[in-house]
Design an enzyme around this catalytic site. Structure first.
Site, PDB file in Angstrom:
ATOM      1  N   HIS A 264       1.034  -0.737  -0.182  1.00  0.00           N
ATOM      2  CA  HIS A 264       0.230  -0.187  -0.229  1.00  0.00           C
ATOM      3  C   HIS A 264       0.800   1.092   0.092  1.00  0.00           C
ATOM      4  O   HIS A 264       2.033   1.171   0.668  1.00  0.00           O
ATOM      5  CB  HIS A 264      -0.770  -0.011   0.910  1.00  0.00           C
ATOM      6  CG  HIS A 264      -2.311   0.867   1.200  1.00  0.00           C
ATOM      7  ND1 HIS A 264      -1.840   2.215   1.568  1.00  0.00           N
ATOM      8  CD2 HIS A 264      -3.472   0.683   0.930  1.00  0.00           C
ATOM      9  CE1 HIS A 264      -3.372   2.931   0.697  1.00  0.00           C
ATOM     10  NE2 HIS A 264      -3.904   1.906   0.261  1.00  0.00           N
ATOM     11  N   ASP A 314      -7.866  -5.323  -0.420  1.00  0.00           N
ATOM     12  CA  ASP A 314      -8.205  -5.778  -1.367  1.00  0.00           C
ATOM     13  C   ASP A 314      -8.819  -7.495  -0.887  1.00  0.00           C
ATOM     14  O   ASP A 314      -8.958  -8.925  -1.949  1.00  0.00           O
ATOM     15  CB  ASP A 314      -7.846  -4.982  -2.695  1.00  0.00           C
ATOM     16  CG  ASP A 314      -8.420  -4.208  -3.528  1.00  0.00           C
ATOM     17  OD1 ASP A 314      -9.925  -4.129  -2.555  1.00  0.00           O
ATOM     18  OD2 ASP A 314      -7.616  -3.404  -4.141  1.00  0.00           O
TER      19      ASP A 314
HETATM   20  C1  ACO Z   1      -7.855   0.051  -2.513  1.00  0.00           C
HETATM   21  C2  ACO Z   1      -6.692   0.018  -3.047  1.00  0.00           C
HETATM   22  O1  ACO Z   1      -6.556   0.112  -4.047  1.00  0.00           O
HETATM   23  S1  ACO Z   1      -5.615  -0.719  -2.142  1.00  0.00           S
HETATM   24  C3  ACO Z   1      -4.225  -1.694  -3.011  1.00  0.00           C
HETATM   25  C4  ACO Z   1      -4.561  -2.840  -4.448  1.00  0.00           C
HETATM   26  N1  ACO Z   1      -3.713  -3.083  -5.479  1.00  0.00           N
HETATM   27  C5  ACO Z   1      -2.476  -3.895  -5.017  1.00  0.00           C
HETATM   28  O2  ACO Z   1      -3.041  -4.944  -3.576  1.00  0.00           O
HETATM   29  C6  ACO Z   1      -1.797  -4.377  -6.193  1.00  0.00           C
HETATM   30  C7  ACO Z   1      -0.477  -4.778  -5.693  1.00  0.00           C
HETATM   31  N2  ACO Z   1       0.471  -3.482  -4.993  1.00  0.00           N
HETATM   32  C8  ACO Z   1       1.230  -3.106  -5.523  1.00  0.00           C
HETATM   33  O3  ACO Z   1       1.153  -3.346  -6.727  1.00  0.00           O
HETATM   34  C9  ACO Z   1       1.546  -1.689  -4.606  1.00  0.00           C
HETATM   35  O4  ACO Z   1       1.837  -2.110  -3.304  1.00  0.00           O
HETATM   36  C10 ACO Z   1       0.375  -0.730  -4.909  1.00  0.00           C
HETATM   37  C11 ACO Z   1       0.287  -0.366  -6.371  1.00  0.00           C
HETATM   38  C12 ACO Z   1      -0.473  -1.139  -4.029  1.00  0.00           C
HETATM   39  C13 ACO Z   1       1.374   0.089  -3.954  1.00  0.00           C
HETATM   40  O5  ACO Z   1       2.664   1.062  -4.727  1.00  0.00           O
HETATM   41  P1  ACO Z   1       3.423   1.802  -4.327  1.00  0.00           P
HETATM   42  O6  ACO Z   1       3.022   1.993  -3.435  1.00  0.00           O
HETATM   43  O7  ACO Z   1       4.093   2.544  -5.854  1.00  0.00           O
HETATM   44  O8  ACO Z   1       4.851   0.839  -4.280  1.00  0.00           O
HETATM   45  P2  ACO Z   1       6.240   0.340  -4.834  1.00  0.00           P
HETATM   46  O9  ACO Z   1       5.196  -0.343  -5.990  1.00  0.00           O
HETATM   47  O10 ACO Z   1       6.966   1.320  -5.700  1.00  0.00           O
HETATM   48  O11 ACO Z   1       6.717  -0.836  -4.146  1.00  0.00           O
HETATM   49  C14 ACO Z   1       7.307  -0.856  -3.605  1.00  0.00           C
HETATM   50  C15 ACO Z   1       8.246  -2.021  -2.903  1.00  0.00           C
HETATM   51  O12 ACO Z   1       7.420  -3.233  -2.490  1.00  0.00           O
HETATM   52  C16 ACO Z   1       7.159  -4.622  -3.412  1.00  0.00           C
HETATM   53  N3  ACO Z   1       5.796  -4.606  -3.748  1.00  0.00           N
HETATM   54  C17 ACO Z   1       4.937  -4.006  -3.068  1.00  0.00           C
HETATM   55  N4  ACO Z   1       3.805  -4.413  -3.353  1.00  0.00           N
HETATM   56  C18 ACO Z   1       4.006  -5.811  -3.669  1.00  0.00           C
HETATM   57  C19 ACO Z   1       3.157  -6.713  -3.811  1.00  0.00           C
HETATM   58  N5  ACO Z   1       1.624  -6.388  -4.056  1.00  0.00           N
HETATM   59  N6  ACO Z   1       3.884  -7.873  -4.306  1.00  0.00           N
HETATM   60  C20 ACO Z   1       5.244  -8.108  -4.316  1.00  0.00           C
HETATM   61  N7  ACO Z   1       6.065  -6.916  -3.733  1.00  0.00           N
HETATM   62  C21 ACO Z   1       4.652  -5.645  -4.190  1.00  0.00           C
HETATM   63  C22 ACO Z   1       7.353  -4.140  -5.000  1.00  0.00           C
HETATM   64  O13 ACO Z   1       8.033  -5.196  -5.905  1.00  0.00           O
HETATM   65  C23 ACO Z   1       8.524  -2.594  -4.702  1.00  0.00           C
HETATM   66  O14 ACO Z   1       9.519  -3.136  -4.469  1.00  0.00           O
HETATM   67  P3  ACO Z   1      10.959  -2.714  -5.216  1.00  0.00           P
HETATM   68  O15 ACO Z   1      11.321  -1.195  -4.174  1.00  0.00           O
HETATM   69  O16 ACO Z   1      12.282  -3.588  -4.434  1.00  0.00           O
HETATM   70  O17 ACO Z   1      10.851  -2.813  -6.513  1.00  0.00           O
HETATM   71  O1  OAA Z   2      -5.470   5.187  -0.309  1.00  0.00           O
HETATM   72  C1  OAA Z   2      -5.008   4.363  -1.299  1.00  0.00           C
HETATM   73  O2  OAA Z   2      -4.063   4.602  -2.654  1.00  0.00           O
HETATM   74  C2  OAA Z   2      -5.845   2.704  -1.526  1.00  0.00           C
HETATM   75  C3  OAA Z   2      -6.635   2.292  -0.828  1.00  0.00           C
HETATM   76  O3  OAA Z   2      -6.712   1.662   0.504  1.00  0.00           O
HETATM   77  C4  OAA Z   2      -8.333   3.067  -0.936  1.00  0.00           C
HETATM   78  O4  OAA Z   2      -8.652   3.589  -2.228  1.00  0.00           O
HETATM   79  O5  OAA Z   2      -8.876   2.214  -0.738  1.00  0.00           O
END
Ligand code: ACO
Ligand code: OAA
Length: 377
Positions: A264, A314
């Protein structure tokens, strides 16, 4: 300072808001001062929407009036049913259908010609959007299966009525309460991407339907709301693989996969909403089959120990909805059905203190190239 690049706008403050506060280290979420734990366990979705839109918890009479006003808006115009039928016949992807539906609701809205910033008109428009999106989603889902839409009932709560329209059967108390809690948990979350896109759209003085349509499109992506469907597809893959969940996720990471439902931008610990939803997933498992909850726990434990990653909202909504018999590809539309309450609240805040949202990019392209006419290139 002005030239510091913040990719993904991480940590950038762009607005003041009284709506929700997130402490990413403590795993705390509050809506207008109230903890999400209290709201999820004690307030209905209607109550939370009132709180978000009006700034305080409603008294009994206010809540009854608000809920009644919203329930009388549930029915769709014939033209909307025709559109929903067309989208179902075309086998449109559910979030794309929701985006089109949100946009088209404007055509039937009696306030569509009001000034875009008119608060009273926006409260009415917000009420209609919040009331009608579930009706359209339930109709879309049924029509795809070859079933006719079920007309909304005004005597049921927002949550119970949705399940009734989806299944043509009144839900029992457990299902209705679980769904209501899920709606409360998804209603708002600071400046997440979809809310921010709604605010950007509103900041141009475009209208509420435009802002909500932008938000629905933004929510659909797999890094945001789209992850709940991906989580369930992953859990089914785990099930079919015959492997231990820990082994499956280890192999998936080796293949370079991101695990949906983990990580997150703001939380460094388990999302408080995931905490509450995991209890619901477990309770449903205990009344039926524990395997979906058990796979989820296995993945959570492995990723926590090996990668320091924690589940977001999620993750446990997926196994909760699955055990409630909800079709997997409407999990993200259901997120929209709830989050519309938060989107409307943020758009109202944006209009109240508006300034055009317009960041800039650092230009890294060419300069001073000599132009060659097309026939000489
Ligand atoms: C309601 C919502 O929107 S909640 C979020 C829903 N989305 C997901 O569950 C998709 C999976 N999660 C992700 O892709 C990310 O954690 C996000 C998009 C939610 C957050 O992204 P950011 O804050 O940009 O973090 P970022 O993508 O830079 O990740 C940071 C590090 O953690 C790792 N990481 C983060 N999430 C995950 C994951 N779900 N699985 C594996 N590795 C992950 C990344 O590979 C990265 O590692 P690195 O620095 O070695 O490359
Ligand atoms: O806050 C965020 O970036 C994503 C999230 O968890 C939501 O929208 O509920």
């Amino acid at each position: 300072m002005a030239d510091e690049l913040k990719k993904g706008l991480e940590g950038v403050l762009v607005a003041e808001s009284e709506l929700s506060f997130i402490d990413g280290d403590a795993g705390q979420l509050i809506y207008r001062g109230y903890s999400i734990d209290d709201l999820a366990r004690q307030a209905s979705y209607e109550e939370v929407v009132y709180l978000l839109w009006h700034g305080e918890l409603p008294e009994e009479g206010d809540l009854a009036e608000f809920s009644d006003a919203m329930s009388t808006e549930r029915a769709l115009a014939d033209g909307m049913y025709d559109l929903v039928r067309e989208l179902a016949d075309a086998d449109e992807e559910p979030m794309a259908a929701m985006r089109t539906i949100a946009s088209n609701l404007s055509a039937y809205d009696p306030d569509r010609d009001a000034d875009p910033t008119d608060r009273e008109a926006n409260l009415r428009k917000g009420r209609r959007l919040t009331a009608k999106l579930p009706t359209a989603l339930a109709a879309f889902s049924r029509l795809r299966e070859g079933d006719e839409p079920v007309a909304p009932r005004e005597d049921l709560s927002h949550a119970a009525n949705f399940l009734y329209m989806l299944n043509d059967e009144e839900p029992d108390d457990v299902l209705a309460e679980t769904f209501d809690m899920a709606l409360v948990l998804h209603a708002d979350h600071g400046l997440n991407a979809s809310t921010f896109s709604a605010m950007v759209t509103a900041s141009t003085l475009a209208d509420l339907h435009s802002a909500i349509t932008s938000a629905v499109g933004t929510l659909s992506g797999s890094l945001h709301g789209g992850a709940n469907q991906d989580v369930m597809e992953m859990l089914k893959e785990v099930d079919e693989s015959g492997k231990e969940a820990r082994q499956w996720v280890d192999d998936a990471l080796d293949r370079g996969r991101r695990v949906p439902g983990f990580g997150h931008r703001v939380y460094n610990v388990k999302d408080p909403r995931a905490r509450i939803l995991s209890e619901k997933s477990k309770a449903l498992g205990e009344a039926g089959d524990m395997k979906w909850y058990d796979y989820s726990v296995g993945i959570e434990e492995y990723l926590g120990e090996e990668k320091g990653l924690a589940p977001n909202v999620d993750f446990y909504s997926a196994s909760t909805y699955y055990q409630m018999g909800i079709p997997v590809d409407i999990y993200t539309p259901i997120f929209a059905v709830s989050r519309v309450g938060g989107w409307v609240a943020h758009v109202l805040e944006q209009y109240e203190d508006n300034r055009l949202i317009r960041p800039r990019a650092r230009y890294v392209g060419d300069r001073d190239l000599d132009f060659t006419p097309v026939e000489e290139r």
